[in-house]
Motif scaffolding. Structure first.
Motif, short mmCIF file in Angstrom:
data_model
loop_
_atom_site.label_atom_id
_atom_site.label_comp_id
_atom_site.label_asym_id
_atom_site.label_seq_id
_atom_site.Cartn_x
_atom_site.Cartn_y
_atom_site.Cartn_z
N ARG A 218 5.75 20.81 13.56
CA ARG A 218 7.02 20.26 13.11
C ARG A 218 6.89 18.73 13.03
N VAL A 219 7.46 18.17 11.98
CA VAL A 219 7.46 16.72 11.83
C VAL A 219 8.49 16.14 12.79
N LYS A 220 8.05 15.22 13.66
CA LYS A 220 8.97 14.60 14.63
C LYS A 220 9.29 13.15 14.26
N GLN A 221 8.56 12.61 13.25
CA GLN A 221 8.82 11.24 12.81
C GLN A 221 8.63 11.16 11.30
N ALA A 222 9.64 10.68 10.60
CA ALA A 222 9.58 10.59 9.14
C ALA A 222 8.55 9.55 8.71
N ARG A 223 8.02 9.74 7.50
CA ARG A 223 7.02 8.81 6.99
C ARG A 223 7.03 8.81 5.47
N VAL A 224 7.15 7.63 4.88
CA VAL A 224 7.03 7.46 3.44
C VAL A 224 5.71 6.75 3.18
N PRO A 225 4.71 7.43 2.64
CA PRO A 225 3.39 6.82 2.47
C PRO A 225 3.36 5.78 1.37
N ASN A 226 2.30 5.03 1.32
CA ASN A 226 2.07 4.05 0.26
C ASN A 226 2.10 4.75 -1.09
N ALA A 227 2.80 4.18 -2.05
CA ALA A 227 2.97 4.82 -3.37
C ALA A 227 1.64 5.02 -4.09
N TYR A 228 0.64 4.24 -3.72
CA TYR A 228 -0.66 4.34 -4.39
C TYR A 228 -1.58 5.37 -3.74
N ASP A 229 -1.16 5.88 -2.59
CA ASP A 229 -1.97 6.89 -1.90
C ASP A 229 -1.47 8.27 -2.32
N LYS A 230 -2.12 8.84 -3.30
CA LYS A 230 -1.67 10.12 -3.87
C LYS A 230 -1.99 11.31 -2.99
N GLY B 102 0.31 4.14 8.82
CA GLY B 102 -0.26 4.74 7.63
C GLY B 102 -0.33 3.83 6.45
N GLY B 103 -0.19 2.54 6.62
CA GLY B 103 -0.35 1.63 5.49
C GLY B 103 0.83 1.63 4.54
N GLY B 104 1.92 2.21 4.91
CA GLY B 104 3.09 2.24 4.04
C GLY B 104 4.35 2.14 4.87
N ARG B 105 5.47 2.12 4.22
CA ARG B 105 6.74 2.01 4.93
C ARG B 105 7.04 3.32 5.65
N VAL B 106 7.47 3.23 6.86
CA VAL B 106 7.80 4.41 7.65
C VAL B 106 9.30 4.53 7.79
N SER B 107 9.84 5.59 7.25
CA SER B 107 11.28 5.80 7.33
C SER B 107 11.68 6.11 8.76
N GLY B 108 12.72 5.43 9.22
CA GLY B 108 13.23 5.72 10.55
C GLY B 108 12.56 4.93 11.65
N GLY B 109 11.62 4.03 11.30
CA GLY B 109 10.98 3.20 12.33
C GLY B 109 9.75 3.86 12.90
N VAL B 110 8.99 3.08 13.69
CA VAL B 110 7.74 3.56 14.27
C VAL B 110 7.94 3.81 15.75
N SER B 111 7.50 4.97 16.21
CA SER B 111 7.60 5.26 17.64
C SER B 111 6.71 4.31 18.41
N SER B 112 7.08 4.03 19.64
CA SER B 112 6.26 3.14 20.45
C SER B 112 4.94 3.82 20.78
N PRO B 113 3.86 3.02 21.01
CA PRO B 113 2.58 3.62 21.38
C PRO B 113 2.69 4.49 22.62
N HIS B 114 3.55 4.11 23.57
CA HIS B 114 3.68 4.91 24.78
C HIS B 114 4.23 6.30 24.45
N GLN B 115 5.23 6.35 23.57
CA GLN B 115 5.81 7.64 23.19
C GLN B 115 4.78 8.50 22.47
N LEU B 116 4.00 7.87 21.62
CA LEU B 116 2.99 8.62 20.88
C LEU B 116 1.91 9.13 21.81
N GLY B 117 1.47 8.26 22.72
CA GLY B 117 0.36 8.61 23.58
C GLY B 117 0.65 9.76 24.51
#
Length: 296
Positions: A212-224, A180-195
């Motif tokens: 339900r949110v299964k992976q945390a995400r902190v978006p880019n501060a400039y993306d309102k 998502g163009g920003g820092r992702v809290s908790g790391g990024v799931s592998s493509p295999h897990q996502l797929g």
């Protein structure tokens, strides 16, 4: 006289295709009489015969009509027992300014996998991240039919791929859907897990729906317009876009988020499960506590 084979359905039937796409494809043809048959976008089961005329593309509706125990295909005041018979007739007779001369040349469209996709139905076509696929038809907004390098054909989820042009030197994979163009809290799931998480029912689900949110995400501060996601948040999904950026509402804020970070749930069962868990941990009087968890 035209020499195309009317029984070679694969040569002239283009399946689900918009009027605009058919017009653009045929306007790139230089000769009159080049044609294709596509599905009608307004009447399910009907077809449209699209023909390159002198300076335009004409779209002739073909009605599929049931007459007692037989089906006929009607175009204007003419009726035929099947589509090949209709095409045979217009090889010899003019429509507006031309008879049919040959099917349109198919434009080869390729996509590249952004994530691994394992598939969940027998009609699915599994693929890996970085694998190149050839599009056969765009059956639905979210699901297309594609072919891999081995010739295997099946359904693929549109959010899991992106356009691929062999002549383009910048065919780098878009990472926005996984990070998502920003820092992702908790790391990024592998493509295999996502797929492996996507199901056909997810993209065809009636909206709005809960996820339900299964992976945390902190978006880019400039993306309102991006939503901040925390694991176990419940988000109301309002739109599933084919680019993988879905839209929804969370904690009173509306915005977009990567579809890979959520999973749809049955809200009624979720409340019952949470209520049951609280009851087992709090004694016989703790069952109603679960309903208060959703107050915010």
């Amino acid at each position: 006289m035209a020499s195309f084979d009317v029984n070679d359905r694969d040569s002239w039937y283009f399946g689900s295709m918009s009027r605009q796409d058919a017009t653009e494809l045929l306007m790139n043809e230089r000769e009159r009489g080049v044609f294709l048959v596509r599905d009608s976008s307004t009447i399910k089961g009907d077809y449209v015969l699209c023909v390159r005329e002198d300076t335009k593309v004409s779209h002739y509706i073909i009605n599929k009509v049931q007459q007692q125990d037989r089906t006929v295909y009607r175009i204007g005041d003419q009726s035929f027992p099947h589509l090949p018979a209709l095409l045979s007739f217009y090889k010899l007779h003019y429509l507006d300014t031309t008879p049919l001369r040959r099917p349109a040349t198919r434009k080869i469209e390729c996509v590249i996998g952004k994530f691994d996709f394992d598939g969940s139905d027998q009609d699915d076509l599994p693929f890996r991240r970085g694998e190149i696929l050839t599009i056969i038809s765009k059956d639905e907004d979210q699901w297309w039919t594609a072919k891999n390098s081995l010739g295997q054909v099946g359904q693929i989820p549109v959010p899991y791929v992106q356009r691929y042009d062999e002549s383009d030197q910048n065919n780098s994979l878009d990472r926005s859907a996984s990070g998502g163009g920003g820092r992702v809290s908790g790391g990024v799931s592998s493509p295999h897990q996502l797929g492996s998480a996507l199901k056909k029912s997810d993209l065809n689900r009636k909206l709005p729906a809960f996820a339900r949110v299964k992976q945390a995400r902190v978006p880019n501060a400039y993306d309102k317009t991006a939503l901040k996601l925390e694991v176990d948040d419940i988000i109301t999904v309002t739109k599933t876009n084919i680019n993988g950026q879905w839209e929804g509402e969370l904690k009173g804020k509306k915005g977009h988020f990567p579809f890979t970070h959520v999973e749809f749930i049955d809200m009624d069962n979720e409340i019952l499960n949470r209520s049951g868990n609280n009851a087992s941990g709090a004694g016989s009087g703790g069952g109603i506590v679960g309903n208060n968890e959703w107050g915010d």
